[in-house]
Each structure stands twice: as structure tokens, then as C-alpha cells.
Design a protein around this motif. Structure first.
Motif: not given
Length: 337
Positions: A88-93, A240-243, A247-249, A310-315
Motif C-alpha cells: 500500500v505504501w508503494l501504491l500511495l507513492q 481503491i479499497i475494493f480493488s 487483488s489481494f484475495m 466493504a470486506q464483509i460485503l465482498l466476503g
């Protein structure tokens, strides 16, 4: 399958929609300090019920076996507390160059530093039929690890000079996670025959409690004080959060299903949820402690308030798909033997 039968089968998803609508219509009922008193009923009682229920339903030999699954635990904890924050730090750059509100971006970094949740990952793993014992262990262990690691990560990435009362957070985790889990296991020892004979609906009970947690979460979200926030920035952060979650799942799924990984399909389910979910229950108190006095604390908190539901809804939406995959993999494994 008729509509009514379909609704009964998917009652949890229907329940999520209903509690969100209820929170939108009457958020004051479930906010901190409101009539429902979530700072007690949710933070202590609901979480305790979930882990007592897990302790009561989980076979002791399965939990003992999970304790020895070191490679799985190392994978989950390394991913959620090392890889996740760095990625996430790299993405935020890159996102720093965009027009997105900078405080919201800092909020995304705080989300990445959070430990696994002590409820949703366990319940969703159980709903799919995955390795619940591993999910319980990693949720509990990750939460305790997060008491030390999360504040350090927050200070490392964002900076603050505030002191963190580890003892009070540790004691709350001990009382709401460890004690109920042990009590559930003790009670199971006395009620083993009864539980095996009657087979109580443990999954439904935990899901019903999770609906309460979802409700109060959205009550807090909808009751958040009016802040100067660009709607475009907010929508981009939601995207971004859903992405990130999807992506991580997919990444954890890909890594844990490789032929040489040594993980079973049930292990993969626990890994996917535990590695990518983040705790709001621990997160918000930690943010308030580490960033006490920050003028933009409310903005920093917004991404975490979004990430948790969002994580609960997606899950929840993915539960049937993941369950079908796991069942097919288990059948294939049996045919090959």
C-alpha cells in the motif's frame, strides 16, 4: 428454487442489506453512546459470544492441530503485517500525484497497518466450510501481535509521539477473545455428546451476531460528523479499497493453491480471509490513541470505516463461489486417491 426458498438460503446477505438500510434510517440507535451501547454490547458482549460460540463448536483436536500449522500462520501474519503495508505504501507513492485528498490517502495507509479482525474472517471462513481452527488462531494471534506491531507501523509510516496503552488493549483482547474461547472449549468437554447429537446452529448464531456488528459499524459510518470531503475523492477511495481487497484475495488464492504450497483448499479459504481482512474493532481505538489531537483524525479514519463493511460485503457475496470451489477441489482430491 422459489424466491422464498432462495431468500431463506441467502438470509445472511438479505440481513446485511436490511441492517445497512436500518443504520441509514436510524443511525443514532447504534452509535457509540446510543441506546444500543455498542461500546459494551458489541466491543465486549458480541465479540465474546462469537468466540465462545467458536470454542463450543470447534473440536479440540482441530484447534490443537491448527496450533501446529506454523507455515500457514507465518504466511498469514507476514502477508497482513509486512507485505500489505509495504504494498500500500508503494501504491500511495503513485497516488500522491493524484488529486485525491491527502488525508484519505494517509487513512489508506493506516488501514494497511491494522491486524486481522477478531470476528468477520472467522465467520466467513466457517460459512464457506474452510479451516475455521486456523482462522480462529490467526485472528486471535494476529490481534495480539497487532497490539505491538500496528502502533509501530503507524508511527513508522505516519509518525506520532503519543504513547499507546498496550495493557488496556491487551486486557480487552484477552477478555473478549481468549477467555470466551477457552470457556467454550471447557463447556464443550462437558456437553460433547449433547452437541454431537443435537448439532446446534453455531454458524447461524455467529452470523446473527455479525449482523449486529455490521449494523453498528454502518451506524458509525452514517453518523460520522460532517467533514469537508470531496465526493470524487471519496468515490475513488471506495474504488481503491475494493480493488485492493479483490487483488489481494486473488494474490493469496494464487500463492496458496500452487502445487508446492502444501495448503489444502480449506487452508486457502482461511488464508484468503485472514490475510486480507482488517480490524475496525481494534483499528479505530488505536487510531484515536496514536493520533490523539490530530485535526484530521476523522478524515484519516474514513478509509477504515469503509474498508471494514466493504470486506464483509465482498466476503459475503463471494461465499457461495468460494464454497463451490472448495467442494469441487475436495471431491477431486477424493477421486484421485
Amino acid at each position: 428454487m422459489g424466491l422464498l426458498a432462495r431468500l431463506r438460503k441467502e438470509w445472511f446477505i438479505v440481513g446485511i442489506v436490511l441492517v445497512i438500510l436500518s443504520a441509514k434510517l436510524q443511525p443514532s440507535f447504534g452509535v457509540k453512546g446510543g441506546p444500543l451501547r455498542p461500546e459494551v454490547t458489541i466491543a465486549y458482549i458480541a465479540v465474546s459470544i462469537i468466540f465462545f460460540n467458536s470454542g463450543l463448536s470447534l473440536k479440540t483436536e482441530e484447534l490443537t492441530s491448527a496450533l501446529l500449522h506454523v507455515r500457514l500462520h507465518l504466511f498469514v501474519q507476514s502477508f497482513t503485517l509486512i507485505f500489505f503495508p509495504l504494498a500500500v505504501w508503494l501504491l500511495l507513492q503513485l497516488l500522491q500525484l493524484s488529486s485525491i485528498d491527502q488525508w484519505l490517502l494517509r487513512g489508506l495507509q493506516t488501514v494497511s497497518c491494522m491486524p486481522p479482525p477478531v470476528s468477520s474472517a472467522v465467520i466467513l471462513t466457517k460459512a464457506v466450510g474452510g479451516n475455521e481452527a486456523a482462522a480462529i488462531f490467526n485472528s486471535a494471534f494476529g490481534s495480539f501481535l497487532g497490539i505491538v506491531v500496528t502502533p509501530v507501523l503507524l508511527l513508522l509510516f505516519l509518525g506520532s509521539s503519543s504513547s499507546v496503552p498496550f495493557s488496556s488493549i491487551f486486557s480487552q483482547l484477552f477478555m473478549t477473545v481468549v477467555v470466551p474461547l477457552i470457556l467454550g472449549q471447557v463447556c464443550r468437554g462437558f456437553l460433547r455428546d449433547f452437541l454431537e447429537r443435537r448439532k446446534p446452529p453455531f454458524g447461524a448464531i455467529s452470523s446473527a451476531v455479525l449482523l449486529m456488528i455490521i449494523y453498528t459499524t454502518f451506524c458509525d459510518t452514517f453518523s460520522n460528523p460532517n467533514i469537508e470531503l470531496d465526493a470524487v475523492s471519496l468515490l475513488l477511495v471506495v474504488f481503491i479499497i475494493f480493488s485492493i481487497q479483490i487483488s489481494f484475495m486473488l494474490l493469496t488464492f494464487s500463492m496458496s493453491t500452487r502445487s508446492r504450497s502444501g495448503f489444502s483448499p480449506a487452508d486457502t479459504v482461511a488464508i484468503m480471509f485472514c490475510s486480507t481482512h482488517k480490524s475496525l474493532t481494534l483499528g479505530i481505538p488505536m487510531l484515536k490513541i496514536v493520533f490523539e489531537g490530530y485535526e484530521h483524525l476523522s478524515l484519516i479514519s474514513v478509509p477504515l470505516l469503509i474498508y471494514h463493511p466493504a470486506q464483509i460485503l465482498l466476503g459475503s457475496v463471494l461465499v457461495p463461489t468460494i464454497r463451490n470451489w472448495m467442494t469441487s477441489q475436495q471431491k477431486s482430491s477424493l477421486l484421485l486417491r
